[in-house]
Design an enzyme around this catalytic site. Structure first.
Site, PDB file in Angstrom:
ATOM      1  N   ASN A 137       0.811  -1.217   0.000  1.00 54.91           N
ATOM      2  CA  ASN A 137       0.000   0.000   0.000  1.00 54.91           C
ATOM      3  C   ASN A 137       0.849   1.275   0.000  1.00 54.91           C
ATOM      4  OD1 ASN A 137      -2.074  -1.775   0.040  1.00 54.91           O
ATOM      5  ND2 ASN A 137      -2.705  -1.385   2.162  1.00 54.91           N
TER       6      ASN A 137
ATOM      7  N   SER B 227      -6.538  13.492 -48.975  1.00 57.03           N
ATOM      8  CA  SER B 227      -7.719  12.639 -49.020  1.00 57.03           C
ATOM      9  C   SER B 227      -7.500  11.588 -50.100  1.00 57.03           C
ATOM     10  CB  SER B 227      -8.946  13.483 -49.348  1.00 57.03           C
ATOM     11  OG  SER B 227      -9.954  12.660 -49.897  1.00 57.03           O
TER      12      SER B 227
ATOM     13  N   TYR C 129      -6.647   2.065   2.370  1.00 59.56           N
ATOM     14  CA  TYR C 129      -6.518   1.548   1.018  1.00 59.56           C
ATOM     15  C   TYR C 129      -7.688   0.650   0.644  1.00 59.56           C
ATOM     16  CZ  TYR C 129      -4.802  -0.928  -3.078  1.00 59.56           C
ATOM     17  OH  TYR C 129      -4.684  -1.441  -4.339  1.00 59.56           O
TER      18      TYR C 129
ATOM     19  N   HIS D 230     -17.404  36.219 -30.484  1.00 61.25           N
ATOM     20  CA  HIS D 230     -18.484  35.412 -31.098  1.00 61.25           C
ATOM     21  C   HIS D 230     -18.067  34.874 -32.466  1.00 61.25           C
ATOM     22  CE1 HIS D 230     -21.157  37.364 -28.092  1.00 61.25           C
ATOM     23  NE2 HIS D 230     -20.414  38.427 -28.382  1.00 61.25           N
TER      24      HIS D 230
ATOM     25  N   LYS E  29      -4.428   4.068 -12.393  1.00 62.83           N
ATOM     26  CA  LYS E  29      -3.215   4.054 -13.208  1.00 62.83           C
ATOM     27  C   LYS E  29      -3.413   4.236 -14.701  1.00 62.83           C
ATOM     28  CE  LYS E  29      -0.921   1.414  -9.716  1.00 62.83           C
ATOM     29  NZ  LYS E  29      -2.186   1.385  -8.919  1.00 62.83           N
TER      30      LYS E  29
ATOM     31  N   GLU F 217      -6.605  18.406 -35.408  1.00 57.41           N
ATOM     32  CA  GLU F 217      -7.871  17.773 -35.005  1.00 57.41           C
ATOM     33  C   GLU F 217      -7.638  16.770 -33.874  1.00 57.41           C
ATOM     34  OE1 GLU F 217     -10.433  16.715 -38.628  1.00 57.41           O
ATOM     35  OE2 GLU F 217      -8.526  17.291 -39.497  1.00 57.41           O
TER      36      GLU F 217
ATOM     37  N   LYS G 127      -7.486  18.164 -51.346  1.00 56.51           N
ATOM     38  CA  LYS G 127      -7.581  18.388 -49.898  1.00 56.51           C
ATOM     39  C   LYS G 127      -6.263  18.286 -49.157  1.00 56.51           C
ATOM     40  CE  LYS G 127     -11.057  17.894 -47.523  1.00 56.51           C
ATOM     41  NZ  LYS G 127     -12.113  17.322 -46.689  1.00 56.51           N
TER      42      LYS G 127
HETATM   43  N1  ARG Z   1      -1.684  -3.334  -7.499  1.00 59.27           N
HETATM   44  C1  ARG Z   1      -2.126  -2.631  -6.353  1.00 59.27           C
HETATM   45  C2  ARG Z   1      -2.545  -1.208  -6.735  1.00 59.27           C
HETATM   46  O1  ARG Z   1      -2.235  -0.810  -7.796  1.00 59.27           O
HETATM   47  C3  ARG Z   1      -1.028  -2.567  -5.347  1.00 59.27           C
HETATM   48  C4  ARG Z   1      -1.489  -2.449  -3.934  1.00 59.27           C
HETATM   49  C5  ARG Z   1      -2.186  -3.666  -3.524  1.00 59.27           C
HETATM   50  N2  ARG Z   1      -2.444  -3.683  -2.140  1.00 59.27           N
HETATM   51  C6  ARG Z   1      -3.289  -4.568  -1.600  1.00 59.27           C
HETATM   52  N3  ARG Z   1      -3.454  -4.522  -0.333  1.00 59.27           N
HETATM   53  N4  ARG Z   1      -3.946  -5.416  -2.340  1.00 59.27           N
HETATM   54  O2  ARG Z   1      -3.220  -0.512  -6.009  1.00 59.27           O
END
Ligand code: ARG
Length: 463
Positions: free
Chosen positions: A111, A278, A318, A157, A326, A291, A284
């Site tokens: 954690n 194009s 946690y 505008h 992520k 874009e 074009k």
């Molecule tokens: N892969 C987990 C995350 O990204 C790591 C931490 C996991 N901790 C646990 N107590 N399961 O959060």
């Protein structure tokens, strides 16, 4: 097969769906470098405080270096059964150095480990983004200096409003990017505390030295509350918020590029470097890169919104929910880097059609405000009355289908007898922009002063 990390209590293996939903290694393998740096700092501290022997610590550090090299070289095999980057590295360490590997996880938990890795990754991303944004500012400033005098229509505008200089328009983005960099710097400042040693949630009974690990990893200090350390991802949110605002700034210039390079506007041209043709319409030249910068803003904003929703209502400390911080964060900050690179290239590549811009600036009675200001200044007319008189002059010109400076003096005097020939001095677009010298205004002289101020400021930034 039961898990080798917590197999003690687990007799049966996971369900197939569990095997699918649980692992994060497919994306947190990106944290390998940070994870190894964190582990090395941790084990050095464990040795220094006498919690682990120097021999074991040295073996662990050497094993971690070897794993780092293997991952770098692409010869490391990640295993989904080992769930995440932390356990992949630790299990491999055990296969390299034997039972001593088991001492690395003393006074630590995944954690605090993952909280640390994420902080390190985000911090590095912020540093790279800051450098890239600085480069984009430089590109805008150089273009602005080259076109400090060039007149173009300023819009409100999206209707021609008053003439401005192209340099001034470009410097507007330098200001925005400066604030974007400020937001990233603020986020980095608050992020820069080390969560390592918070352990699972409550701290540890070992006499660890958190100042030592914090220092070794470039943090200002250790975090002060173990529960907070493992359960907040506000540092990711702040980086994503800064990224979302920055992307929306760039999306606006992207949109302007898209408009400017249309045959209808004809304000600028992009080279083959940033356009596509194009397959069916040979005439074009499509501004795809612009874009895509405009569009990628969507996923960056989405990453911020997504993580806010993940985090809201989560009880301390946690929860596995946080594993979902992520993918979108990596994607958003990497997408932003790509957008900045493309934008920097396009700013340099953009070839403005100065003649066309100037003609457009003169069309649509864009100097009407200058005429009204002249009436106020020269005839001491109240502005509201001057606005009304100017409206009648514009109507007279429109009726004859001529520009304001083509209206005869007699025709003007029909509407306001006190008008003199000197009114002509304010009616051209060049004169109009040159007169707007109030601080922050569009005059070419101002553009040069502001561009040079920015150049000095960027030069004085410590690298
Ligand atoms: N892969 C987990 C995350 O990204 C790591 C931490 C996991 N901790 C646990 N107590 N399961 O959060």
């Amino acid at each position: 097969m039961s898990n080798q990390m917590w197999g003690g209590r687990f007799a049966a293996g996971p369900d197939a769906a569990m095997e699918e939903i649980n692992p994060s290694i497919d994306f947190d393998c990106k944290l390998a470098k940070q994870d190894i740096a964190g582990s090395k700092a941790h084990v050095a501290m464990l040795a220094e405080t006498g919690i682990v022997s120097r021999e074991d610590a040295a073996a662990i550090a050497a094993g971690l270096d070897r794993i780092g090299a293997d991952i770098e070289a692409g010869t490391f095999t990640f295993s989904r059964a080992l769930e995440d980057i932390h356990m992949n590295i630790e299990a491999h360490l055990a296969s390299l150095i034997g039972p001593a590997a088991g001492r690395l996880h003393t006074a630590r938990s995944r954690n605090d480990q993952v909280a640390l890795d994420m902080r390190l990754w985000i911090r590095e991303a912020i540093d790279r983004l800051d450098l890239a944004l600085r480069g984009l500012q430089v590109a805008f400033i150089e273009k602005a200096l080259a076109h400090a005098d060039a007149v173009m229509p300023g819009f409100t505008h999206l209707q021609s409003a008053q003439p401005v200089t192209l340099g001034h328009h470009l410097l507007a983005y330098v200001e925005m990017l400066g604030r974007d960099r400020g937001r990233f710097a603020d986020a980095r400042h608050r992020l820069n505390e080390c969560p390592l040693g918070a352990a699972a949630l409550a701290g540890t009974s070992f006499a660890i030295d958190r100042d030592m690990t914090a220092r070794a990893l470039g943090f200002d200090r250790p975090t002060a509350n173990s529960l907070d350390s493992v359960s907040d991802r506000d540092f990711v949110l702040e980086a994503l918020a800064a990224a979302a605002i920055c992307a929306s700034h760039m999306s606006r210039f992207a949109e302007e590029i898209v408009l400017w390079v249309t045959p209808q506007f004809g304000f600028a041209r992009l080279s083959d470097k940033f356009t596509t043709g194009s397959s069916i319409m040979p005439q074009k030249r499509n501004p795809d890169a612009a874009e895509l910068v405009r569009a990628k803003t969507g996923r960056i904003i989405g990453a911020l919104a997504g993580l806010l929703v993940v985090m809201k209502g989560l009880p301390l400390a946690y929860s596995k929910d946080m594993q979902e911080d992520k993918e979108a964060a990596f994607d958003a900050l990497e997408s932003l880097a790509l957008c900045i690179a493309a934008m920097t290239g396009m700013v340099r590549d953009l070839d403005p059609d100065l003649k066309r811009m100037k003609e457009a600036a003169a069309a649509g009675y864009a100097t009407a405000t200058d005429l009204a200001d002249w009436l106020v200044r020269t005839l001491q007319m109240p502005f509201r009355e001057a606005h009304h008189v100017t409206g009648r002059l514009v109507a007279a010109a429109a009726e004859k289908a001529v520009d304001l400076d083509e209206l005869g003096l007699a025709e003007m005097q029909n509407i306001e007898p006190r008008i003199t020939g000197s009114v002509r001095e304010v009616l051209g677009v060049d004169k109009s922009v040159r007169s707007r010298r109030s601080y922050g205004g569009t005059a070419p002289a101002n553009v040069r002063v502001q561009a040079r101020r920015w150049q000095r400021r960027l030069r004085s930034e410590k690298p």
